[in-house]
Design an enzyme around this catalytic site. Structure first.
Site, PDB file in Angstrom:
ATOM      1  CG  HIS A 139      -0.398   0.284   2.515  1.00 61.47           C
ATOM      2  ND1 HIS A 139      -0.135  -0.709   3.443  1.00 61.47           N
ATOM      3  CD2 HIS A 139      -0.028   1.440   3.121  1.00 61.47           C
ATOM      4  CE1 HIS A 139       0.359  -0.172   4.540  1.00 61.47           C
ATOM      5  NE2 HIS A 139       0.438   1.136   4.367  1.00 61.47           N
ATOM      6  CG  ASP A 169      -0.201  -4.019   2.608  1.00 55.74           C
ATOM      7  OD1 ASP A 169       0.001  -3.503   1.492  1.00 55.74           O
ATOM      8  OD2 ASP A 169      -0.339  -3.358   3.654  1.00 55.74           O
ATOM      9  CB  SER A 246       3.132   1.853   6.086  1.00 53.53           C
ATOM     10  OG  SER A 246       1.952   1.995   6.836  1.00 53.53           O
TER      11      SER A 246
END
Length: 497
Positions: A139, A169, A246
């Site tokens: 992402h 992911d 992230s």
């Protein structure tokens, strides 16, 4: 003549007693002081030991932070919205709101620069090989036209997206450098609740930020990856993770990678003390497969599995209360070939305990096609060992689970091959209806072979599970499910009840 001596004796005895009493009274404070002094020494020693322990932990944090800095990178992305609009088919561009093309440009201007709106993103990553491979979240880079990696030295390099895996992911990047310091891999299976960890990354764009915490939970399944259809086995941590973290590393006090920071559980959008990281046990096979094959190749078992719950134990009369229940097997597929049967409970895979169906699914998906997996199962109260030879997990293989479903149709996720087979040249996602029976939900809704289900309930669908979940939600809300279907060159709206 004896009386005076008696008096003298009595007087001397009294004096001696008084002296003894005085001595005792004088010694009491000294004893009390000695005891207090001893207590103070114990407190000082305990305080010193506690301080040494705290300093040892502090030194470990500092050492890991320093050794990790060269291995952690900041990632920035840019998406050219103008170019994306130009890629839209003419009929869709004509439906854009008035003034929209004036802002994004219509591609026909002469003279003068056209505005170039950019959508920017920020994330983190970790160097996993000396020759420039970097692991991050999907992402972080999804949909980006330009991906830039900034090293600890401040050097900025454009990165190639080698491969992505929305189902975990994860994404793998490559930069043109060969002198990098990769992070060593740890064992996410061995790490336990209560162990110290550090989260490193670029929260809010602040490079090389380090936060400390512990592993506060393991094997978390949150239903947040790939629309709830992905592979999840999160490590939970209270080390602060915020937007921009992230893709960054979660490391143990040996400076080893144990997870990739991915998500937070928060009402405010910032750290609330619950963060989730993809364990390296799940991430490393994805990394290796992308580097080796350019894509993720997963093992396929060919079985439907479910959690062993108290209700399931009662319903099926199971002799165990944990593991993964085999509810069905596909003929001619690995599970059936290994003589796995409905009602079997998988207890271990290659010596690793299986506590939930998700653990079994994740482990099988982490193995490569052609590998053999040793399983310990319980069948009617007896433990047995079986060997399963895995095959390649493909969309076609997964579609076999849809046969005989309440949909009364065979539905396959769109692939380039299937799109060409049914005469579509510009399909990227959706479900192709390959056959429809006379009875079932599909026939009642008017679906035909060759139709492509693009959206359900206003959301894109890429799997039968997503479509089934959308229908369940609609039924719960007591409303019909609206689906957008493409049939040849026509898009139509159908209703599924």
């Amino acid at each position: 003549m004896q009386l005076p001596w008696k008096r003298i004796s009595i007087v001397l005895a009294s004096a001696w007693a008084a002296t003894l009493l005085f001595g005792l009274m004088m010694s009491l404070p000294r004893a009390a002081n000695s005891e207090a002094h001893a207590d103070q020494q114990i407190r000082d020693r305990t305080s010193a030991e506690s301080l040494n322990t705290a300093q040892d932990i502090s030194s470990a944090f500092r050492s890991v932070s320093e050794v990790m800095r060269p291995s952690v990178v900041s990632i920035s992305t840019q998406t050219d919205l103008n170019a994306r609009v130009r890629q839209l088919p003419p009929n869709l561009r004509q439906q854009l709101p008035r003034g929209f093309e004036q802002y994004f440009g219509n591609g026909n201007r002469r003279g003068g620069a056209e505005p170039q709106p950019q959508q920017q993103g920020q994330g983190s990553g970790v160097i996993v090989r000396q020759d420039g491979y970097i692991l991050t979240n999907n992402h972080v880079v999804a949909g980006a036209d330009i991906v830039t990696v900034e090293l600890n030295s401040g050097t900025k390099l454009e990165a190639e997206v080698v491969g992505t895996d929305p189902e975990t992911d994860l994404a793998v990047l490559k930069i043109d450098r060969t002198d990098l310091q990769p992070v060593p891999f740890g064992d996410s299976e061995a790490i336990g609740v209560g162990d110290w960890v550090l989260a490193i990354g670029s929260p809010f764009g602040l490079d090389q930020t380090v936060t400390a915490g512990i592993i506060s939970g393991k094997n978390r399944v949150q239903g947040i990856v790939d629309g709830g259809q992905g592979f999840e086995d999160f490590l939970q941590t209270d080390a602060a993770i915020n937007p921009g973290n992230s893709g960054g590393p979660l490391v143990n006090l040996h400076g080893e990678l144990v997870g990739i920071n991915t998500a937070i559980l928060s009402r405010s959008g910032t750290s609330a003390g619950i963060g989730f990281a993809i364990p390296v046990a799940l991430a490393r096979p994805v990394l290796d497969s992308i580097i080796e094959n350019g894509e993720v190749r997963r093992g396929f078992l060919g079985a439907q599995v479910a959690d062993v719950t108290p209700e399931v134990v009662t319903e099926f009369g199971l002799k165990v209360n944990k593991g993964a229940l085999i509810r069905g097997v596909l003929e001619g597929q690995p599970a059936a070939n290994a003589d796995l049967q409905p009602g079997d409970v998988v207890l271990e895979t290659d010596g690793r305990p299986v506590t939930t169906s998700a653990r079994l699914v994740n482990y099988i998906a982490s193995r490569s096609p052609g590998e053999s997996v040793q399983m310990k199962i319980n069948r009617h109260g007896q433990e047995m060992e079986v060997t399963v030879n895995l095959q390649l997990r493909t969309d076609k293989a997964m579609a076999m689970f849809n046969m005989g479903s309440p949909w009364g149709a065979e539905l396959e996720p769109v692939t380039p091959d299937s799109a060409r087979q049914y005469g579509y040249s510009d399909l990227e996602s959706g479900l192709i209806v390959t056959s429809v029976s006379d009875q079932g939900i599909a026939a009642q809704a008017g679906l035909q072979a060759g139709d492509v289900i693009e959206t359900a309930g206003g959301r894109p669908v890429k799997s039968v599970q997503q479509l089934t979940k959308a229908l369940a939600t609609a039924k719960q809300q007591e409303v019909p499910l609206q689906v957008v279907v493409r049939r040849g060159n026509t898009k139509m709206l159908l209703v599924i009840r």
